[in-house]
Design an enzyme around this catalytic site. Structure first.
Site, mmCIF file in Angstrom:
data_model
loop_
_atom_site.group_PDB
_atom_site.id
_atom_site.type_symbol
_atom_site.label_atom_id
_atom_site.label_comp_id
_atom_site.label_asym_id
_atom_site.label_seq_id
_atom_site.Cartn_x
_atom_site.Cartn_y
_atom_site.Cartn_z
ATOM 1 N N SER A 143 0.829 -1.206 0.000
ATOM 2 C CA SER A 143 0.000 0.000 0.000
ATOM 3 C C SER A 143 0.862 1.255 0.000
ATOM 4 O O SER A 143 0.595 2.205 -0.748
ATOM 5 C CB SER A 143 -0.916 0.000 1.230
ATOM 6 O OG SER A 143 -1.638 -1.202 1.345
ATOM 7 N N SER A 144 1.901 1.261 0.819
ATOM 8 C CA SER A 144 2.760 2.441 0.929
ATOM 9 C C SER A 144 3.519 2.713 -0.357
ATOM 10 O O SER A 144 3.896 3.853 -0.632
ATOM 11 C CB SER A 144 3.750 2.265 2.083
ATOM 12 O OG SER A 144 3.069 2.059 3.299
ATOM 13 N N TYR A 197 -1.467 -11.003 4.390
ATOM 14 C CA TYR A 197 -1.659 -9.593 4.743
ATOM 15 C C TYR A 197 -3.100 -9.425 5.218
ATOM 16 O O TYR A 197 -4.035 -9.428 4.423
ATOM 17 C CB TYR A 197 -1.367 -8.740 3.515
ATOM 18 C CG TYR A 197 -1.313 -7.246 3.702
ATOM 19 C CD1 TYR A 197 -1.660 -6.624 4.903
ATOM 20 C CD2 TYR A 197 -0.896 -6.424 2.659
ATOM 21 C CE1 TYR A 197 -1.600 -5.260 5.043
ATOM 22 C CE2 TYR A 197 -0.832 -5.052 2.778
ATOM 23 C CZ TYR A 197 -1.188 -4.476 3.970
ATOM 24 O OH TYR A 197 -1.131 -3.108 4.110
ATOM 25 N N LYS A 253 0.903 -10.346 8.349
ATOM 26 C CA LYS A 253 1.058 -8.902 8.522
ATOM 27 C C LYS A 253 -0.284 -8.402 9.043
ATOM 28 O O LYS A 253 -1.277 -8.371 8.325
ATOM 29 C CB LYS A 253 1.426 -8.216 7.211
ATOM 30 C CG LYS A 253 1.628 -6.708 7.331
ATOM 31 C CD LYS A 253 2.019 -6.126 5.984
ATOM 32 C CE LYS A 253 2.361 -4.648 6.088
ATOM 33 N NZ LYS A 253 1.169 -3.791 6.246
ATOM 34 N N THR A 263 -2.356 -5.685 9.981
ATOM 35 C CA THR A 263 -2.660 -4.260 9.917
ATOM 36 C C THR A 263 -4.082 -4.069 10.423
ATOM 37 O O THR A 263 -5.045 -3.911 9.666
ATOM 38 C CB THR A 263 -2.471 -3.729 8.494
ATOM 39 O OG1 THR A 263 -1.146 -4.034 8.064
ATOM 40 C CG2 THR A 263 -2.663 -2.219 8.444
ATOM 41 N N GLY A 298 1.165 -4.037 11.937
ATOM 42 C CA GLY A 298 1.058 -3.262 10.719
ATOM 43 C C GLY A 298 0.672 -1.809 10.880
ATOM 44 O O GLY A 298 0.793 -1.039 9.934
ATOM 45 N N ASP A 308 1.667 1.624 12.434
ATOM 46 C CA ASP A 308 2.830 2.263 13.051
ATOM 47 C C ASP A 308 2.494 2.878 14.403
ATOM 48 O O ASP A 308 3.294 2.820 15.340
ATOM 49 C CB ASP A 308 3.366 3.371 12.137
ATOM 50 C CG ASP A 308 3.691 2.894 10.741
ATOM 51 O OD1 ASP A 308 3.243 1.798 10.367
ATOM 52 O OD2 ASP A 308 4.382 3.625 10.013
ATOM 53 N N GLU A 309 1.302 3.484 14.495
ATOM 54 C CA GLU A 309 0.916 4.186 15.717
ATOM 55 C C GLU A 309 0.638 3.237 16.877
ATOM 56 O O GLU A 309 0.487 3.683 18.016
ATOM 57 C CB GLU A 309 -0.307 5.065 15.453
ATOM 58 C CG GLU A 309 -1.561 4.323 15.036
ATOM 59 C CD GLU A 309 -1.693 4.111 13.544
ATOM 60 O OE1 GLU A 309 -2.841 3.964 13.084
ATOM 61 O OE2 GLU A 309 -0.659 4.083 12.833
#
Length: 299
Positions: free
Chosen positions: A45-46, A134, A161, A163, A185, A187-188
């Site tokens: 995605s990034s 994912y 993964k 997320t 997945g 970051d925060e």
């Protein structure tokens, strides 16, 4: 082969005409090495992979592998709507020297659960590389715990993964399949993921703050929780601004602030404005100060 650890979900640098800036790939990969992360997760995605053709995705996998030249562990995201396309990218990743593949569930169409599970089984059966599922319920169909346990019973499916903000499910996966690798997945929520048993993390902001998340991981492992919380809060201040600006174009702008080529995001993502840049500079300033302080201490 060590697949646990901190991975940046690698961005894709574009030129102003939105073509992939192949001249910028080396500098971006070199920066990931300097940040001290364990590897890169390419084509997800990034990386704006869903805005690219299959040929572009395959070429980018090759270019990143050549630039990394054995210095980073490489995971290729090969997820697409069509199983045949995921298989093609999987084969290309193996030829390019990747260590593992990952794939988001087929999306857009309302695929049945048996169809989704069969997609993963075929990919795992055919792939020469181990597969990381994912799990991204905010963007695709999520998975139940029994479905994940079933997938992880396949000998070539080695991890997830995750997320998702569902830390209960993350812990239950670790409990049910102790040998599986679970990557946080979001970051925060990196510290929360490690607290619940994740052995790795894959994230967008690791492209430019990977060293901070390596330090967070090390603090958590050593039981220095207050220090880890401080690092998470520092990262989250940046993420809060990114959410307002737009995570994809904002992340590339942050690369530019750090002197690296990122370029624009592909339309329909918007361009970053001057007010956005000012907010991003202010938010990332403590991270840059921390990096400078850490660098002086290590000299």
């Amino acid at each position: 082969m060590k697949l646990e650890g901190i991975y940046s979900a690698l961005l894709t640098p574009f030129s102003e005409d939105e073509s992939i800036d192949r001249q910028a790939i080396g500098a971006l990969v070199d920066f990931q090495v300097r940040l001290g992360i364990d590897g890169v997760y390419v084509g997800g995605s990034s990386g704006e992979a869903m805005l690219q053709s299959l040929d572009e995705r395959a070429d980018y996998l090759s270019d990143v592998a050549a630039a990394a030249s054995g210095r980073l562990t490489l995971i290729a995201h090969v997820g697409t709507i069509a199983t045949r396309d995921a298989l093609r990218l999987s084969q290309h990743a193996a030829k390019s020297g990747y260590q593992a593949i990952s794939a988001i569930p087929p999306f857009y169409y309302d695929f049945s659960r048996p169809e989704v599970m069969a997609h993963y089984r075929e990919l795992a059966d055919v792939s020469a590389l181990p597969l990381i599922v994912y799990n991204f319920p905010a963007r695709t169909s999520g998975f139940t715990l029994p479905e994940l346990v079933e997938l992880l019973s396949h000998p070539n499916i080695i991890g997830i993964k995750h997320t998702s903000s569902d830390m209960f499910q993350l812990e239950r996966i670790r409990h049910a399949v102790p040998d599986a690798i679970v990557y946080n997945g979001y970051d925060e929520m990196c510290l929360a993921g490690f607290a619940m048993g994740a052995q790795g993390a894959i994230g967008t902001t690791y492209n430019f703050m990977g060293d901070l998340f390596v330090a967070l991981r090390d603090c958590a492992a050593a039981g220095r929780i207050e220090e880890a919380r401080r690092l998470q809060a520092m990262a989250n201040r940046v993420i809060q601004v990114l959410i307002k600006v737009g995570v994809m174009p904002g992340s590339k702008a942050l690369l530019g602030i750090m002197g690296l080529p990122g370029g624009p995001s592909r339309r329909p993502f918007r361009k970053v404005e001057e007010a956005d840049l000012a907010a991003l500079r202010e938010a990332v300033a403590p991270v840059l100060a921390w990096r400078e302080s850490t660098s002086r201490k290590s000299m």
